[in-house]
Design a protein around this motif. Structure first.
Motif: not given
Length: 423
Positions: A137-160
């Protein structure tokens, strides 16, 4: 204050080169940036506030403390500043940026694709929000002034998810393949960038794994990072000729987790990589941090659909014409050898067909690409013949006109000498 103590560590040398998309085949220096990113990872400047009085500790004990650290739960904010000294892409930036004509958001691609977005951390200053609850279980988010990019893993599922473009990327990891030490994302045929070193801990582990008898390791006082007391571990090359001057790791005095990572060049000046926590909490993150459902209307790209836009790791294949197959299995091993050891190790790569650097005169390179190459490269000559050295503040590469590549975290002179000795 902890006194200076030194220790020698044992390890080996590693060389990495990663191929990128067809659109980048003429931008050879991007390969240098890719090597730098894969070698040191990516992370930022934090001011220390006071030097806490901590018990005496040796360098060996501090390294063991890092190795024994078992903190699997944390959340916090990380600032990353990376300065590889690469000139601006100018007119090429629009084409290769995410969403540009040749970028991840171009035809057939997704601006949420992790393979593309993680490379953003190779330059500039970024603020990240990170969370972890064990290895799955990990999450990493790159923050911008007006937006956000997130990479999320939970078990074998990976979403960005890219909030700016409202695009998402989904992959399913092959857990059996992972457990066997194989690449993640095997089911999809598109490797998810697992283990991208975006925290001080991941960066420190890479440096310590590569340390050996050519390395000096000492404890140089204490610091306070993100409100926590820390020891400062300093790693330096014993050899001359490396572009790396020193690496300083601030290690949490209580749990051994690296809190800050600073890589300084041997040439002096500001840090190449300066990374660390501004806030950190070692309690269990909220479970909602690791769940994701695409918002209504979001364009979702499945890893299988993106496969055509990416090829598996092929070394420098798409960056250097004629280099297809470098770094791919046995063929890559046959085409690559390592010269020297430790911090001065240089990878010598022979391109199939002995293909040299394309040029504008041959009609193989767009004018903007040639301008970028000229800004980054120095023409050199020697016993080996002639070639071009492409420079960053960390990794340099010499490409000879007869199609050999010499690359390493070493100076231009060291590359030329290696090429001369190999002639």
């Amino acid at each position: 204050m902890a006194p200076n103590d030194s220790a020698e560590t044992n390890g080996g040398t590693r060389g990495t080169a990663a191929g990128r998309r067809k659109a980048a085949r003429y931008i050879v220096p991007v390969a240098v940036a890719g090597v730098a990113a894969a070698t040191i990872g990516l992370v930022p400047a934090l001011a220390s506030s006071g030097d806490p009085d901590l018990p005496k500790i040796s360098a060996q004990e501090l390294i063991e403390k890092i190795a024994a650290s078992d903190a699997e739960q944390l959340s916090g904010t990380v600032k990353i500043t990376t300065d590889l000294g690469i000139p601006s892409l100018g007119g090429l930036a629009e084409s290769f940026a995410p969403g540009g004509a040749g970028g991840a958001g171009g035809k057939g691609g997704s601006s949420a694709d992790p393979q593309e977005r993680m490379t953003e951390l190779a330059s500039g200053t970024h603020t990240l929000r990170v969370a972890a609850d064990g290895p799955d279980k990990q999450r990493l988010s790159i923050l911008d002034n007006t937006s956000e990019y997130s990479l999320i893993r939970k078990g074998d599922q990976v979403w960005a998810y890219d909030s700016k473009s409202d695009e998402a990327y989904h992959a399913t990891e092959d857990r059996a393949g992972k457990d066997a030490g194989k690449d993640a994302g095997k089911k999809s045929g598109h490797p998810v960038p697992e283990g991208v070193p975006t925290t001080p801990k991941a960066l420190a582990e890479q440096v310590l794994e590569a340390a050996g008898p050519t390395t000096s390791v000492t404890v140089d006082g204490t610091a306070q990072v993100a409100g926590r007391d820390a020891y400062k571990l300093v790693v330096k090359p014993k050899q001359s000729g490396s572009t790396i001057g020193s690496v300083t790791v601030a290690v949490d005095a209580e749990n051994g987790v690296p809190l800050k990572f600073t890589l300084l060049p041997s040439s002096g000046g500001k840090a190449i990589v300066d990374a660390g926590f501004t806030k950190v909490d070692f309690s269990k993150p909220d479970a909602s941090s690791f769940t994701f459902t695409p918002p209504k209307g979001t364009e979702v790209t499945e890893a299988d659909d993106a496969k055509a836009q990416h090829e598996a790791d092929k070394g420098l294949g798409d960056l250097i014409p004629g280099a297809e197959g470098l770094g791919a299995g046995d063929q890559g091993a046959k085409n690559t050898k390592v010269i020297g050891e430790g911090w001065n190790a240089i990878a010598e790569i022979t391109t199939p067909g002995s293909t040299g650097l394309p040029s504008k005169a041959s009609g193989d390179v767009p004018a903007e690409a040639q301008q970028f190459l000229d800004a980054l490269g120095d023409k050199v000559t020697g016993k080996f013949g002639s070639g071009t050295v492409f420079k960053t503040r960390l990794v340099n590469a010499l490409m000879t006109d007869d199609g050999k590549v010499y690359v390493g975290a070493v100076t231009k002179d060291a590359l030329v000498q290696a090429a001369n000795n190999a002639s």
